[in-house]
Scaffold this motif. Structure first.
Motif, mmCIF file in Angstrom:
data_model
loop_
_atom_site.group_PDB
_atom_site.id
_atom_site.type_symbol
_atom_site.label_atom_id
_atom_site.label_comp_id
_atom_site.label_asym_id
_atom_site.label_seq_id
_atom_site.Cartn_x
_atom_site.Cartn_y
_atom_site.Cartn_z
ATOM 1 N N ILE A 171 46.414 40.531 46.264
ATOM 2 C CA ILE A 171 46.061 39.314 46.995
ATOM 3 C C ILE A 171 45.939 38.206 45.960
ATOM 4 O O ILE A 171 45.111 38.294 45.058
ATOM 5 N N HIS A 172 46.792 37.215 46.083
ATOM 6 C CA HIS A 172 46.862 36.175 45.061
ATOM 7 C C HIS A 172 46.507 34.833 45.711
ATOM 8 O O HIS A 172 47.131 34.434 46.683
ATOM 9 N N GLY A 192 44.467 43.423 41.424
ATOM 10 C CA GLY A 192 44.141 43.681 42.823
ATOM 11 C C GLY A 192 43.943 42.370 43.560
ATOM 12 O O GLY A 192 44.697 42.028 44.465
ATOM 13 N N ILE A 193 42.930 41.632 43.159
ATOM 14 C CA ILE A 193 42.661 40.330 43.761
ATOM 15 C C ILE A 193 42.676 39.298 42.641
ATOM 16 O O ILE A 193 42.012 39.480 41.619
ATOM 17 N N TYR A 194 43.445 38.261 42.826
ATOM 18 C CA TYR A 194 43.595 37.251 41.784
ATOM 19 C C TYR A 194 43.253 35.880 42.359
ATOM 20 O O TYR A 194 43.792 35.473 43.380
ATOM 21 N N PHE A 195 42.336 35.192 41.733
ATOM 22 C CA PHE A 195 41.938 33.855 42.193
ATOM 23 C C PHE A 195 42.122 32.863 41.062
ATOM 24 O O PHE A 195 41.683 33.104 39.955
ATOM 25 N N GLU A 196 42.740 31.749 41.361
ATOM 26 C CA GLU A 196 42.716 30.671 40.381
ATOM 27 C C GLU A 196 42.484 29.368 41.133
ATOM 28 O O GLU A 196 43.201 29.058 42.089
ATOM 29 N N PHE A 197 41.501 28.637 40.758
ATOM 30 C CA PHE A 197 41.094 27.404 41.444
ATOM 31 C C PHE A 197 40.794 27.665 42.922
ATOM 32 O O PHE A 197 41.287 26.953 43.794
ATOM 33 N N LEU A 216 39.924 42.901 39.797
ATOM 34 C CA LEU A 216 39.616 41.547 40.256
ATOM 35 C C LEU A 216 39.761 40.636 39.059
ATOM 36 O O LEU A 216 39.343 40.966 37.960
ATOM 37 N N HIS A 217 40.380 39.494 39.278
ATOM 38 C CA HIS A 217 40.643 38.604 38.161
ATOM 39 C C HIS A 217 40.499 37.184 38.684
ATOM 40 O O HIS A 217 41.207 36.811 39.605
ATOM 41 N N PHE A 218 39.551 36.440 38.191
ATOM 42 C CA PHE A 218 39.527 35.051 38.641
ATOM 43 C C PHE A 218 39.206 34.069 37.539
ATOM 44 O O PHE A 218 38.543 34.393 36.560
ATOM 45 N N MET A 219 39.712 32.870 37.709
ATOM 46 C CA MET A 219 39.468 31.800 36.754
ATOM 47 C C MET A 219 39.237 30.504 37.509
ATOM 48 O O MET A 219 39.847 30.286 38.556
#
Lengths: 420, 255
Positions: A171-172, A192-197, A216-219
């Motif tokens: 999920i991007h 798995g789950i990627y969030f940016e802004f 999970l990866h977010f910035m």
């Protein structure tokens, strides 16, 4: 206080959604796609549909290339119809508000690093609802960009690529706001789950296991809440960066093993709140790097290599009322400067006493062992762990600290573990 | 040889020290597992027994026993039995009794309280260490006729393997911190049976941490089946070489 906002948003969203679904069903025509139905192809049904219609796709295999949804529609699969991307096409492109996609199987979407093809891609839309779909062997799974008030719920997303560069994220989300990512299961993607802004969103009850890079990866994704998610054996665990005001409650991080794998890596995070999370059998439970004003309470750290590694560039973090059990090292740091606060934690290594029976140990606990400092400077020395010599050194250091930071201390260690 | 073995076994039984040792081990391990609230902590206590007590008792008891059976050996030599037979019987008798003591004392609580993988590795390590230190005792006995000297050598060897060796390795770590010494360390650890056993157990007990930094080298080497085979072969060499060396010396020795 921080918890309030996502919940408030959730309520508003629920109200909006119920309003819209009602509005749509009351006027809509139903259009059926399938062998024995008026529309043989989805493309034809989409072209004929008026805004607010419902398109039912019945059981079958549909190879129709890229389908663009540019009006408010409900697209519902009956008996899991399969939409095939033939490794060439983006399957569903949603370019309208108020779209529902439910009960489809989408597989083999195109692979392209130029335009990030996804099984379902949402372009600058609001109130899109993706629910109960199965996504198999796609490049990106569900991709949202510049979207608001979208719900991604109960999807099963699985990919089988072997290499990171061949694989996209489950999920991007990019530059979006007020999303709900709920109850999805994501396996084998890059992240798995990627969030940016992405801001003001809630990530709830998802499972992300065995992903190639991060669960999970977010910035730059501020003011989000992560609740009751489960991350197991992802290539590098979970890494979250450059973000403020994040709430993480009751998440579980299990068996993220490797030199650069972390239960959670906090890089430059600030003003966050962690509670009720469990870190079990990770190489490193939490790694704090340049993170400030984080409160971690009522978390459990069990059988990790390093329960918590707090770099000396962290400030004003509070670590309170956590359980540290069976970790090889409870807490380590890489310098002598300590500007963080440890209090009322339960440490299973604590050997003090409690004369006044208030369940708080009377002797401060120094979680930093000499050997952990040695290993921090000289990693291969790990091989000497549990040898008698090292135990002796540790004991003498505990009595007269010389190498370890003296203010790295829990002044009120709990005598009994918290029931978490 | 079976006959001699029987005499030796009966003699050791009569001696009662091995029985006392069994009871001590049992007391230690049972209390370790039942006093601590989690089995992992009990395992650590047992680990210390395996790495320190077992080698010490084995090496001391064997040395003293061999010196005390000097007259018995002289008597046997006057009979028509091969010299090597006498020495082998003595070695096997001592090893068997100490291994049995360990199995009964530590083995039973280990199998009950710990998970099977860890328990089996620990059992194997303890048994091998018993035999290895009996072999080392035999070697130090054969080198000197003086009992005090022989016992001294045994204790020094134990001190070296149990304490000094790790100190030296740690020192080397600091001296060569700027170099990639991981592979050298694996090689180095083969030079102490206690270290070898400790690492094998460490890979079970602290697997999360071992998967970290040291992962690539150590887990790859010691963790896979080839590594296990190599480690146990090395441990086997650790009792074969000292014993065979002492056997060669014994054959030529002027009693």
């Amino acid at each position: 206080m921080m918890k309030g906002k996502p919940l408030y948003n959730l309520w508003i969203l629920c109200l909006w959604c119920s309003f819209f679904t009602k509005a749509i069903t009351s006027q809509a025509a139903a259009r059926f796609v399938g062998e024995q139905h008026p529309y043989k192809t989805i493309r034809a049904a989409l072209a004929a549909a008026l805004p607010g219609d419902t398109v039912y796709i019945t059981k079958g295999l549909y190879k129709e290339g890229n389908l663009i949804i540019d009006k408010p529609l409900a697209i519902i699969g009956r008996d899991q119809p399969i939409l095939e991307g033939e490794l060439k096409h983006e399957i569903l492109s949603i370019k309208a508000n108020h779209v529902l996609v439910k009960g489809l199987t989408l597989q083999n979407c195109g692979r392209s690093v130029m335009n990030d093809q996804a099984a379902i891609k949402i372009y600058e839309s609001r109130n899109v609802h993706i629910e109960g779909n199965t996504l198999l062997n796609n490049f990106f799974g569900i991709y949202l960009q510049y979207s608001k008030h979208c719900i991604v719920k109960n999807n099963f997303i699985k990919a089988t690529q072997k290499k990171e560069y061949q694989s996209g994220n489950g999920i991007h989300c990019w530059k979006s706001d007020t999303l709900q990512i709920v109850g999805n299961k994501i396996y084998g993607h890059r992240d798995g789950i990627y969030f940016e802004f992405v801001t003001h969103s809630i990530i709830w009850r998802n499972i992300a296991n065995y992903n190639l890079r991060y669960g999970l990866h977010f910035m730059f994704s501020h003011e989000n809440a992560y609740i009751s998610n489960y991350f197991k054996a992802n290539g590098a665990g979970v890494a979250v960066m450059f973000t403020k005001k994040v709430v993480m409650l009751n998440n579980t991080f299990v068996e993220n093993w490797g030199d650069a794998a972390y239960g959670v890596l906090f890089k430059e995070l600030s003003d966050c709140y962690l509670s009720g999370n469990k870190f079990i059998r990770n190489t490193t439970g939490i790694f704090f790097d340049g993170s400030n004003r984080i409160t971690a309470e009522n978390n459990e750290f069990i059988a990790n290599g390093w329960g918590m590694r707090m770099q000396a560039n962290c400030m004003d973090n509070k670590v309170m009322r956590n359980n540290f059990k069976g970790n090889t090292f409870d807490v380590t740091t890489n310098g002598t400067l300590t500007l963080n606060h440890f209090s009322e934690n339960y440490w299973d290594r604590y050997e003090g006493y409690d004369l006044n029976k208030d369940k708080i140990g009377d002797v401060p606990y120094h979680p930093l062992s000499l050997f952990s400092v040695i290993v921090e400077k000289n990693p291969p020395a790990m091989l000497l762990y549990r040898s008698f010599m090292v135990t002796l050194l540790d004991k003498s250091e505990k009595i007269m600290p010389s190498l370890t930071a003296e203010n790295f201390v829990d002044n009120k260690p709990s005598m009994i573990p918290y029931k978490l | 040889m079976i006959r001699i073995l029987k005499y030796v076994a009966i003699d050791i039984l009569k001696n009662k020290i091995v029985i006392a040792y069994t009871i001590m081990l049992a007391l230690f391990s049972w209390s370790a597992f039942s006093l601590e609230d989690n089995a992992a902590k009990g395992l650590l206590t047992v680990l210390n027994i395996v790495l320190l007590t077992v080698p010490l008792v084995s090496v001391l008891f064997a040395t003293i026993y061999v010196y005390n059976s000097n007259e018995f050996i002289e008597l046997l030599v006057s009979h028509p039995v091969k010299r090597s037979m006498i020495w082998k019987a003595l070695f096997i008798g001592l090893s068997l009794s100490l291994v049995t003591a360990y199995l009964i004392g530590v083995g039973i609580p280990l199998l009950i309280f710990a998970d099977w993988g860890t328990a089996l590795i620990m059992l194997a390590a303890g048994m091998l260490l018993s035999v290895i230190f009996v072999a080392i005792a035999f070697l130090s006995c054969i080198f000197t006729r003086d009992k005090a000297k022989g016992i001294g050598i045994s204790i020094l060897l134990w001190l070296y393997f149990a304490l000094l060796f790790d100190g030296i390795v740690l020192f080397l770590f600091f001296q060569f911190a700027d170099y990639p010494i991981e592979k050298a360390v694996v090689f180095l650890s083969a030079w102490s049976p206690i270290d070898l056993c400790r690492i094998l157990i460490l890979l079970r007990l602290d697997v999360s941490a071992m998967m970290g930094y040291t992962g690539a080298i150590f887990k790859n080497f010691f963790g896979n089946s080839l590594g296990l085979v190599v480690s146990f072969t090395l441990l086997a060499l650790w009792f074969l070489i000292p014993f065979l060396w002492s056997l060669r010396k014994f054959k030529k020795k002027d009693l």
